[in-house]
Design a protein around this motif. Structure first.
Motif, PDB file in Angstrom:
ATOM      1  N   MET A  74     -37.514 -20.198  14.670  1.00 39.93           N
ATOM      2  CA  MET A  74     -38.312 -18.990  15.771  1.00 39.93           C
ATOM      3  C   MET A  74     -37.425 -18.942  17.268  1.00 39.93           C
ATOM      4  N   GLY A  77     -34.245 -18.156  17.881  1.00 41.19           N
ATOM      5  CA  GLY A  77     -34.513 -16.613  17.605  1.00 41.19           C
ATOM      6  C   GLY A  77     -33.308 -16.017  16.644  1.00 41.19           C
ATOM      7  N   LEU A  78     -33.555 -17.148  15.096  1.00 40.62           N
ATOM      8  CA  LEU A  78     -33.220 -16.543  13.966  1.00 40.62           C
ATOM      9  C   LEU A  78     -34.093 -15.488  13.428  1.00 40.62           C
ATOM     10  N   LYS A  79     -33.193 -14.512  13.603  1.00 37.10           N
ATOM     11  CA  LYS A  79     -33.328 -13.209  12.653  1.00 37.10           C
ATOM     12  C   LYS A  79     -33.173 -13.182  10.838  1.00 37.10           C
ATOM     13  N   GLU A  80     -34.380 -12.170  10.487  1.00 40.54           N
ATOM     14  CA  GLU A  80     -34.450 -11.327   9.469  1.00 40.54           C
ATOM     15  C   GLU A  80     -33.082 -10.936   8.537  1.00 40.54           C
ATOM     16  N   ASP A  82     -30.814 -13.567   8.988  1.00 37.26           N
ATOM     17  CA  ASP A  82     -29.755 -14.755   8.467  1.00 37.26           C
ATOM     18  C   ASP A  82     -29.467 -15.736   7.675  1.00 37.26           C
ATOM     19  N   LYS A 102     -38.218 -14.800   7.326  1.00 39.29           N
ATOM     20  CA  LYS A 102     -37.298 -13.193   5.996  1.00 39.29           C
ATOM     21  C   LYS A 102     -36.222 -13.774   6.434  1.00 39.29           C
ATOM     22  N   LEU A 103     -35.905 -15.504   6.793  1.00 40.39           N
ATOM     23  CA  LEU A 103     -34.779 -15.755   6.880  1.00 40.39           C
ATOM     24  C   LEU A 103     -33.931 -16.202   5.243  1.00 40.39           C
ATOM     25  N   LYS A 129     -22.875 -14.476   8.173  1.00 39.46           N
ATOM     26  CA  LYS A 129     -24.519 -13.932   8.470  1.00 39.46           C
ATOM     27  C   LYS A 129     -24.640 -15.791   8.675  1.00 39.46           C
ATOM     28  N   LYS A 131     -25.797 -18.777  10.064  1.00 37.35           N
ATOM     29  CA  LYS A 131     -26.869 -18.831  11.576  1.00 37.35           C
ATOM     30  C   LYS A 131     -27.563 -20.857  11.781  1.00 37.35           C
ATOM     31  N   GLU A 234     -43.675 -12.968  23.898  1.00 32.59           N
ATOM     32  CA  GLU A 234     -43.106 -12.713  22.564  1.00 32.59           C
ATOM     33  C   GLU A 234     -44.090 -12.757  21.056  1.00 32.59           C
TER      34      GLU A 234
END
Ligand SMILES: *Cc1c(COP(=O)(O)O)cnc(C)c1O
Length: 375
Positions: A74, A77-80, A82, A102-103, A129, A131, A234
């Motif tokens: 988190m 900053g890993l995002k859906e 990735d 949701k990675l 993709k 990360k 956040e």
């Protein structure tokens, strides 16, 4: 000898407690007397002492090892969507938090000797993709971090070391430089589950990094996403290391090297007792890591694992299978692809009792009976 005199346990937390009882009881009583159960001074003290032990700048306590992995992902900053590459042969927590956020967990094979993630398989799994890479320092020794860090640098990836099983191990670089496991990547994460090499008396975990900004971010995420009380920039989580656990850990940290030495002595004993057995592979010690033997895990070569376990059990000797079902075959993590090494390991690995409190007599009993069981 038909049965062991004392009960043999996979891990003997009771005897270890009795040996350290005075110090641990006093440390716990101090917390109870202060009633500072949350954010007591013992938490900061333990974080500072662990940072000094690891020779790293920042340690952040949290509620457990699974949370530590989640908080790291988190905070980075890993995002859906990735992709995060991790080992196919590991405890479920590693893949679980990736999926939970949701990675996309991308599983890759492990080395058949050391059982840690295979760097060439990492390289092959990288896409635009990707990360992050999460190497797992399985059973007490480090993954091949030098190769992993090269790949990460080349592709600009984060490295989150899952150090739940290897705290205290040293990674040895080609030039001879040594660093503590968990301090080589972007961030290290660990667990203080009671049976881990540094275990508390309940759940606990920690993160470590040299990056000050990332450390601040991880502290914020672990504390409801707030830097200032009641100001939430956040979404975070509530994940704290309890003061009581920190107090226990601060006592036990002083003995961590001694615990490792005791485990290594058990492993050395088993290794030499099993030297002539042709139908097993004793733990292979990586050239670039010391081994702190969270587990002593054999590979049985003739498929007789169930039979061997039953014979041991009849003598009162426990054994465990870490891990019986590969992640890619679990309903929740079904993955396409071939993982022959992982499947072979899941079918044929067997972990024998290892802990800090063994006496020679018990080890002789275990080894004699294992040799009888495997023949
Ligand atoms: C124990 C463990 C975890 C999770 O730790 P908990 O404190 O039980 O949440 C994560 N990864 C590995 C490899 C572990 O062995």
């Amino acid at each position: 000898m038909n049965k062991a005199v004392k009960e043999i346990r996979m891990v003997d937390l009771k005897l270890q407690y009795l040996r350290l009882k005075n110090e641990i009881d006093a440390a716990m009583a101090e917390v109870v007397n202060s009633t500072q159960f949350i954010k007591g001074p013992q938490v900061k003290s333990f974080e500072n002492n662990l940072a000094a032990y690891l020779s790293c700048n920042h340690v952040i306590g949290c509620a457990n090892g699974t949370d530590s992995l989640q908080i790291a992902m988190m905070a980075l900053g890993l995002k859906e969507g990735d992709e995060v590459i991790t080992a196919s042969f590991t405890y479920v927590a590693t893949a679980e938090v990736i999926a939970l956020l949701k990675l996309k967990p991308v599983l890759v094979e492990v080395n058949p000797d050391t059982f840690t993630i295979d760097p060439s398989a990492i390289e092959a799994a990288i896409t635009p993709k990707t990360k992050a890479i999460v190497p797992v320092h399985l059973f007490g020794q480090c993954a091949d971090m030098e190769a992993i860090m090269k790949i990460a640098a080349k592709h600009n990836l984060y490295v989150i070391e899952d150090n739940a099983q290897a705290i205290g191990a040293d990674y040895i670089f080609t030039d001879g430089e040594k660093k503590k496991s968990g301090t080589i990547g972007t961030v290290g994460s660990t667990s203080f589950f009671p049976s881990k090499n540094l275990g508390c008396y309940g759940d606990g975990g920690a993160l470590n990094t040299d990056d000050e900004a990332l450390a601040g971010k991880m502290r914020m995420v672990a504390n409801h996403g707030q830097r200032v009380q009641y100001v939430h920039d956040e979404i975070g989580v509530n994940s704290r290391l309890d003061t009581l656990q920190a107090a226990v850990l601060d006592v036990k940290l002083k003995y961590l090297n001694d615990f490792a030495a005791r485990r290594i002595a058990v492993a050395d004993f088993y290794d030499s007792a099993f030297l002539d057995l042709k139908n097993i592979q004793t733990p292979v010690r990586a050239k670039n890591s010391t081994h702190v033997f969270h587990q002593y895990t054999l590979l049985l070569k003739d498929g007789k694992r169930d039979e061997v376990r039953k014979k041991l059990e009849a003598k009162g000797i426990p054994s465990m299978i870490y891990y019986p079902i590969p992640l890619h075959k679990q309903k929740a993590y079904k993955t396409e692809g071939n993982f022959p090494v992982t499947e072979e390991l899941c079918k044929n690995v067997l972990s024998l009792p290892i802990h800090t409190e063994f006496e020679k007599e018990e080890l002789n009993f275990i080894a004699e009976n294992f040799i009888l069981a495997i023949q």
